[in-house]
Design a protein around this motif. Structure first.
Motif, PDB file in Angstrom:
ATOM      1  N   SER A 199      30.606  46.123  -3.894  1.00 23.92           N
ATOM      2  CA  SER A 199      30.867  45.426  -2.637  1.00 23.92           C
ATOM      3  C   SER A 199      29.770  44.395  -2.386  1.00 23.92           C
ATOM      4  CB  SER A 199      30.907  46.437  -1.494  1.00 23.92           C
ATOM      5  OG  SER A 199      31.046  45.785  -0.253  1.00 23.92           O
TER       6      SER A 199
ATOM      7  N   ARG B 159      36.195  41.098   6.709  1.00 26.83           N
ATOM      8  CA  ARG B 159      36.514  42.172   5.752  1.00 26.83           C
ATOM      9  C   ARG B 159      35.535  42.144   4.579  1.00 26.83           C
ATOM     10  NH1 ARG B 159      42.748  40.684   4.989  1.00 26.83           N
ATOM     11  NH2 ARG B 159      41.667  38.710   4.719  1.00 26.83           N
TER      12      ARG B 159
ATOM     13  N   TYR C 279      35.870  41.268  -8.382  1.00 20.46           N
ATOM     14  CA  TYR C 279      37.238  41.367  -8.908  1.00 20.46           C
ATOM     15  C   TYR C 279      37.303  40.627 -10.237  1.00 20.46           C
ATOM     16  CZ  TYR C 279      42.291  40.536  -9.209  1.00 20.46           C
ATOM     17  OH  TYR C 279      43.592  40.469  -9.623  1.00 20.46           O
TER      18      TYR C 279
ATOM     19  N   CYS D 207      38.107  44.085  -0.518  1.00 25.42           N
ATOM     20  CA  CYS D 207      37.951  45.375  -1.187  1.00 25.42           C
ATOM     21  C   CYS D 207      39.213  46.222  -1.077  1.00 25.42           C
ATOM     22  CB  CYS D 207      36.768  46.141  -0.610  1.00 25.42           C
ATOM     23  SG  CYS D 207      35.173  45.336  -0.861  1.00 25.42           S
ATOM     24  N   ASP D 208      39.614  46.785  -2.213  1.00 25.65           N
ATOM     25  CA  ASP D 208      40.774  47.658  -2.304  1.00 25.65           C
ATOM     26  C   ASP D 208      40.453  48.735  -3.325  1.00 25.65           C
ATOM     27  OD1 ASP D 208      43.188  48.952  -2.772  1.00 25.65           O
ATOM     28  OD2 ASP D 208      44.305  47.119  -3.207  1.00 25.65           O
TER      29      ASP D 208
ATOM     30  N   GLU E 199      42.039  51.027  -4.554  1.00 28.70           N
ATOM     31  CA  GLU E 199      43.108  51.362  -5.490  1.00 28.70           C
ATOM     32  C   GLU E 199      43.289  50.298  -6.580  1.00 28.70           C
ATOM     33  OE1 GLU E 199      44.613  54.375  -5.278  1.00 28.70           O
ATOM     34  OE2 GLU E 199      43.172  54.672  -3.661  1.00 28.70           O
ATOM     35  N   ASP E 200      42.667  49.140  -6.436  1.00 27.31           N
ATOM     36  CA  ASP E 200      42.827  48.038  -7.387  1.00 27.31           C
ATOM     37  C   ASP E 200      41.876  48.238  -8.568  1.00 27.31           C
ATOM     38  OD1 ASP E 200      42.979  45.658  -8.795  1.00 27.31           O
ATOM     39  OD2 ASP E 200      42.903  44.397  -6.998  1.00 27.31           O
TER      40      ASP E 200
ATOM     41  N   GLN F  61      39.027  45.965  -9.480  1.00 24.97           N
ATOM     42  CA  GLN F  61      37.807  46.036  -8.674  1.00 24.97           C
ATOM     43  C   GLN F  61      36.979  47.284  -8.999  1.00 24.97           C
ATOM     44  OE1 GLN F  61      38.321  45.522  -4.455  1.00 24.97           O
ATOM     45  NE2 GLN F  61      39.867  43.947  -4.717  1.00 24.97           N
TER      46      GLN F  61
END
Length: 182
Positions: free
Chosen positions: A89, A98, A103, A121-122, A124-125, A128
């Motif tokens: 992050s 956010r 990525y 930020c995700d 589940e991705d 990332q």
């Protein structure tokens, strides 16, 4: 390498650096002495991220820059368990406040390597998600979704040099944590 308490060690030219998940850090290139730091800032006029977002440059939005504790685009925290899968992050946020994370994108611009940028930020991705791997007294930061690792173009430790994600493990992929007091 991380222990059961979540304290991680990265070897850096014979010195051990201790950090915890959530500590503010630079990623410093260790393929050369006096390495520069990964930055998503706009060191190059044609790439990087700023208040209007990221350029999405075909090569990458990440470059090497002089390490600067005031540059939010060079400061990262690991979100998640450093012993397993985590997100990197950025201290920077998007225009809506956010959190932004590293990525690994896609491009036809340069063979087997892919560009890096910042995205909301995700967890589940998989593009990332990263794993830290011990390599030759340093650390390789490998993306889970692509299997590619953070890499310096042509092993060159110079300002504005591209930082992208490429296959394998070698000196171009040696990045250690440089702890930053927040």
């Amino acid at each position: 390498v991380c222990n059961s308490a979540g304290v991680c060690n990265c070897a850096s030219f014979g010195t051990t650096i201790h950090f915890r998940t959530g500590d503010v850090m630079h990623l410093k290139y260790m393929g050369a002495e006096n390495g520069l730091c990964v930055s998503f800032g706009q060191g190059r006029p044609d790439a990087g991220c700023g208040s209007q977002g990221c350029t999405g440059h075909e090569s990458s939005d990440a470059t090497l820059q002089n390490c600067d504790t005031t540059d939010q685009y060079q400061l990262f925290k690991a979100m998640g368990d450093m012993r397993e899968v985590f997100l990197l992050s950025s201290a920077a946020t998007d225009s809506n406040g956010r959190d932004l994370c590293v990525y690994v994108g896609t491009s036809d611009d340069h063979g087997q390597c892919e560009p890096m940028t910042l995205a909301v930020c995700d967890a589940e991705d998989q593009r990332q998600q990263f794993r830290a791997e011990a390599y030759d007294g340093s650390t390789v930061w490998r993306n889970v979704g692509t299997g590619l690792a953070i890499d310096v173009n042509s092993y060159a430790n110079r300002v504005d040099n591209w930082v992208w994600a490429c296959p394998g493990s070698n000196n171009a992929k040696k990045f250690d944590v440089l702890a930053v007091s927040d």
